[in-house]
Write a protein that holds these residues in place. Structure first.
Motif, PDB file in Angstrom:
ATOM      1  N   UNK A  79     -15.146 -17.404 -11.279  1.00  0.00           N
ATOM      2  CA  UNK A  79     -14.326 -17.233 -12.466  1.00  0.00           C
ATOM      3  C   UNK A  79     -14.876 -18.000 -13.648  1.00  0.00           C
ATOM      4  N   UNK A  80     -14.047 -18.107 -14.682  1.00  0.00           N
ATOM      5  CA  UNK A  80     -14.441 -18.854 -15.866  1.00  0.00           C
ATOM      6  C   UNK A  80     -13.861 -20.265 -15.821  1.00  0.00           C
ATOM      7  N   UNK A  81     -14.320 -21.091 -16.709  1.00  0.00           N
ATOM      8  CA  UNK A  81     -13.841 -22.467 -16.772  1.00  0.00           C
ATOM      9  C   UNK A  81     -12.360 -22.480 -17.127  1.00  0.00           C
ATOM     10  N   UNK A  82     -11.558 -23.070 -16.252  1.00  0.00           N
ATOM     11  CA  UNK A  82     -10.123 -23.101 -16.456  1.00  0.00           C
ATOM     12  C   UNK A  82      -9.417 -21.817 -16.096  1.00  0.00           C
ATOM     13  N   UNK A  83     -10.136 -20.850 -15.566  1.00  0.00           N
ATOM     14  CA  UNK A  83      -9.555 -19.543 -15.211  1.00  0.00           C
ATOM     15  C   UNK A  83     -10.185 -19.094 -13.900  1.00  0.00           C
ATOM     16  N   UNK A  84      -9.694 -19.600 -12.760  1.00  0.00           N
ATOM     17  CA  UNK A  84     -10.354 -19.370 -11.466  1.00  0.00           C
ATOM     18  C   UNK A  84     -10.013 -18.023 -10.838  1.00  0.00           C
ATOM     19  N   UNK A  85     -10.047 -16.974 -11.608  1.00  0.00           N
ATOM     20  CA  UNK A  85      -9.780 -15.633 -11.103  1.00  0.00           C
ATOM     21  C   UNK A  85     -10.990 -14.745 -11.397  1.00  0.00           C
ATOM     22  N   UNK A  86     -11.124 -13.697 -10.612  1.00  0.00           N
ATOM     23  CA  UNK A  86     -12.306 -12.848 -10.694  1.00  0.00           C
ATOM     24  C   UNK A  86     -12.069 -11.684 -11.644  1.00  0.00           C
TER      25      UNK A  86
END
Length: 711
Positions: A280-287
């Protein structure tokens, strides 16, 4: 205890004792007899719980004749024993006929969950009809739904044609407007009624509460799928039956206000699952990923026409806004959307909510990494770009578009995927047939839709074949299956992929470089080159993002496995495909695709540079030829300048009109007639010479029709 070692070709444990009986020619003839208990391949399939392709079955059959005392070597039967067992030609014919008869009857019946297991793209590259067949009941329901949707689409297409004729007639020429006052044929067509226009808008852009959402439940040996509306979505993620391990909810929502509210409420109602920190992205742990899919060029153009024409009709706003959440049964969705719209200083009207359904063209930026719902609303022009991919015969009526695919998972076994993707993911010879189907039925077609195929892969076995019965494992399987599309691998490469199509297009552009010079041909060729470079650059960037995604997922999957090992969590199915294997396979696929498009991009740029050099040399040669022509014209102009005044004066003063017999007109009458004709001739010639500039100035002063506005 370590799991048994697998054979590299068949997937059968190597330490399993082989059958005691040797393979004979009679057994080989009845290889497709699925009703026989002594069928050697049937026994292997039932023991392993997997279904293999024809090549894998052949390789596995070669290892069945190993005797327990032969130390791995195959026993050789004598010539006498073989010749004595040879059947006659009539016996072979009868056995083959009986075998295929039993096979046809077996395929016409519904499949049992315990008989076979659908294997992923990594394992099986083909989908032969004699190996897998649809459930007749499910197929009949799909055909009935398809027929109903086609009937409605034909009716709405008639309304769309009348609306398009009305909109285009507003920009007609002045002569047609004048003729329309005299003749009915040239008059402006009537506008469809308000009821028809509202129905047309809801057909192409359904109200948010009426959007169809797919709910897929997976449990041990069982899977179920139901279709609900978005107005009931909050109810399905509040809880699930006891037998369900994972509940997958797929909503066709693009980036926008509704998308942001749905994901926020879903995550608020449960604890998030394991974090994909690297994927995911930094601060957004979703795919999330961006999916390329093939849409019908005609349907894509229709969606843009309906949106841009009807959006300007203020008389439809009230009725459309009222129906947006007319059937909403959720407790907080509508209020959350209204709050979010006020927070972002926008309005949650009908057209702002449905704008996210519009697919993105290749040249409209990237959707990966968007941080806010308003960033997903891109400017929409009426006419879509002409892609160079459409110049390939196989993709003649196709348009490749991009859609975001975002995934959100919770620790209680819920997975929410949001994507307006409604195009074809799997390429085969039936591409035109898939594109002609209504977009609301694409999920039911497992041969065209990747999400639809993922459900059908486990429709019979449920979670029995899963390596781990967790939402993280299923999410990994889903995003790797969707992320490598579009490709023709599902049907055994029976159609050209997009890489092959672009290679053919580039070869055609190279061939056109050496064609004889024609007016405006070079400009058109350069435009095609630039369009091809833009498309290849965008596709390469998308695959580069996917490479980074799967590399990050590899680290996350290793972390999950380490946590499970420390917590002593057992694997549910040691023979199942692990998440690490899935990510490794997907990473290899997208790397190959990225490298291929990178080579094509470099080749196209070099070819375009060669075109510029070639045209520069041609221009130099033309300049040399034109220089000699200019010298001849210079001499001719000099002679003309000397003799033209002399010719005029001798002609003028040589006329004697008064001496003409029976002609009362004088010299004044001559200048009235000839001067008038000369003036009009000069006026017509001048307008013809500057017609393009005058036309451009006239268009610049005319008011722009609302349908051409950018939003």
């Amino acid at each position: 205890m370590d799991p048994p070692e697998k054979s590299p070709t068949s997937g059968i444990p190597a330490n399993r004792p082989p059958p005691s009986s040797s393979l004979t020619i009679e057994e080989e003839d009845v290889i497709w007899d699925t009703n026989s208990d002594s069928n050697p391949r049937e026994s292997v399939s039932s023991r392993t719980g997997r279904r293999y392709s024809s090549s894998a079955s052949t390789s596995s059959a070669s290892n069945r004749d190993v005797s327990p005392r032969s130390n791995g070597r195959r026993t050789r039967p004598s010539v006498t024993s073989i010749s004595s067992s040879l059947p006659t030609v009539r016996e072979l014919h009868e056995k083959r006929k009986a075998s295929f008869t039993s096979l046809s009857s077996d395929l016409s019946s519904a499949r049992k969950p315990s008989d076979e297991t659908v294997v992923s793209s990594k394992k099986v590259l083909t989908n032969f009809e004699k190996v897998a067949a649809r459930d007749p009941e499910i197929e009949n329901r799909r055909l009935i739904k398809l027929s109903r949707c086609n009937t409605e689409h034909i009716r709405q297409r008639g309304v769309y044609d009348r609306l398009l004729a009305w909109a285009d007639s507003d920009c007609r020429r002045i002569n047609n407007q004048i003729l329309g006052l005299l003749f009915k044929k040239f008059r402006r067509p009537p506008l469809p009624s308000t009821v028809e226009l509202i129905s047309l808008a809801q057909h192409y852009y359904p109200a948010r509460a009426d959007l169809k959402v797919q709910v897929c439940d997976f449990g041990p040996g069982r899977a179920e799928r139901t279709e609900i509306s978005l107005g009931q979505i909050e109810e399905v993620w509040q809880g699930k039956p006891d037998w369900v391990d994972v509940r997958w909810i797929h909503a066709p929502l693009g980036l926008g206000l509704t998308h942001s509210s749905v994901e926020d409420i879903f995550l608020h109602d449960g604890k998030p699952g394991r974090e994909f920190e690297n994927g995911g992205r930094s601060g957004w742990p979703f795919l999330e990923t961006e999916v390329l899919n093939i849409r019908s060029h005609k349907n894509f153009q229709e969606m843009r026409d309906v949106y841009l024409i009807l959006r300007q009709m203020t008389e439809l706003e009230g009725e459309l806004n009222n129906c947006s959440f007319k059937n909403d049964e959720n407790s907080s969705l509508q209020s959350d959307i209204q709050w979010r719209a006020g927070h972002l200083s926008t309005t949650a009207n009908y057209w702002n909510l449905v704008a996210s359904d519009m697919p993105w063209q290749l040249t409209e930026g990237l959707s990966i990494g968007i941080k806010g719902p308003m960033e997903g609303l891109q400017p929409i022009a009426r006419y879509i770009d002409e892609q160079t991919l459409s110049s390939h015969p196989f993709y003649r009526d196709c348009h490749m578009v991009r859609n975001p695919f975002r995934c959100f998972h919770r620790s209680d076994g819920f997975l929410l995927t949001l994507s307006p993707m409604a195009g074809v993911n799997f390429l085969d010879t039936k591409l035109c047939r898939h594109l002609s189907e209504p977009i609301e039925t694409i999920f039911d077609n497992e041969n065209a839709s990747a999400p639809g195929y993922v459900f059908s892969a486990f429709a019979d076995s449920g979670t029995d074949t899963w390596h781990k019965r967790t939402v993280e494992w299923f999410l990994t399987y889903l995003i790797t299956e969707v992320g490598v599309t579009p490709h023709p691998m599902r049907q055994g490469y029976n159609a050209p992929g997009i890489e092959t199509a672009y290679q053919a297009v580039i070869q055609d552009l190279k061939r056109r470089r050496h064609a004889p010079w024609r007016k405006d041909e070079t400009v058109k060729l350069v435009r095609d080159y630039l369009s091809c470079v833009d498309e290849l650059t965008t596709v390469k960037s998308i695959f580069q993002k996917k490479v980074e995604l799967f590399k990050g997922m590899q680290q996350d999957v290793r972390k999950f496995d380490s946590e499970d090992n420390r917590a002593r969590r057992p694997v549910d199915n040691p023979n199942g495909e692990s998440a690490h294997e899935r990510v490794k396979w997907a990473l290899t696929m997208v790397k190959d695709q990225h490298d291929c498009f990178e080579r094509l991009l470099v080749d196209t740029k070099q070819s375009m540079e060669a075109l510029f050099q070639l045209r520069s040399i041609e221009q130099n040669e033309l300049a040399i030829v034109s220089d000699s022509q200019n010298k001849a014209i210079f001499i001719f102009t000099g002679v003309t300048i000397v003799f033209l005044p002399l010719s005029f004066f001798t002609s003028y003063y040589g006329m004697n009109l008064s001496s003409i017999t029976d002609h009362p007109k004088d010299e004044r009458y001559f200048w009235k007639v000839c001067g008038t004709f000369a003036f009009f001739i000069l006026l017509i010639v001048t307008l013809g010479a500057f017609r393009h500039r005058l036309k451009h100035l006239w268009k610049g002063r005319r008011p722009v029709h609302p349908q051409y506005n950018m939003v």
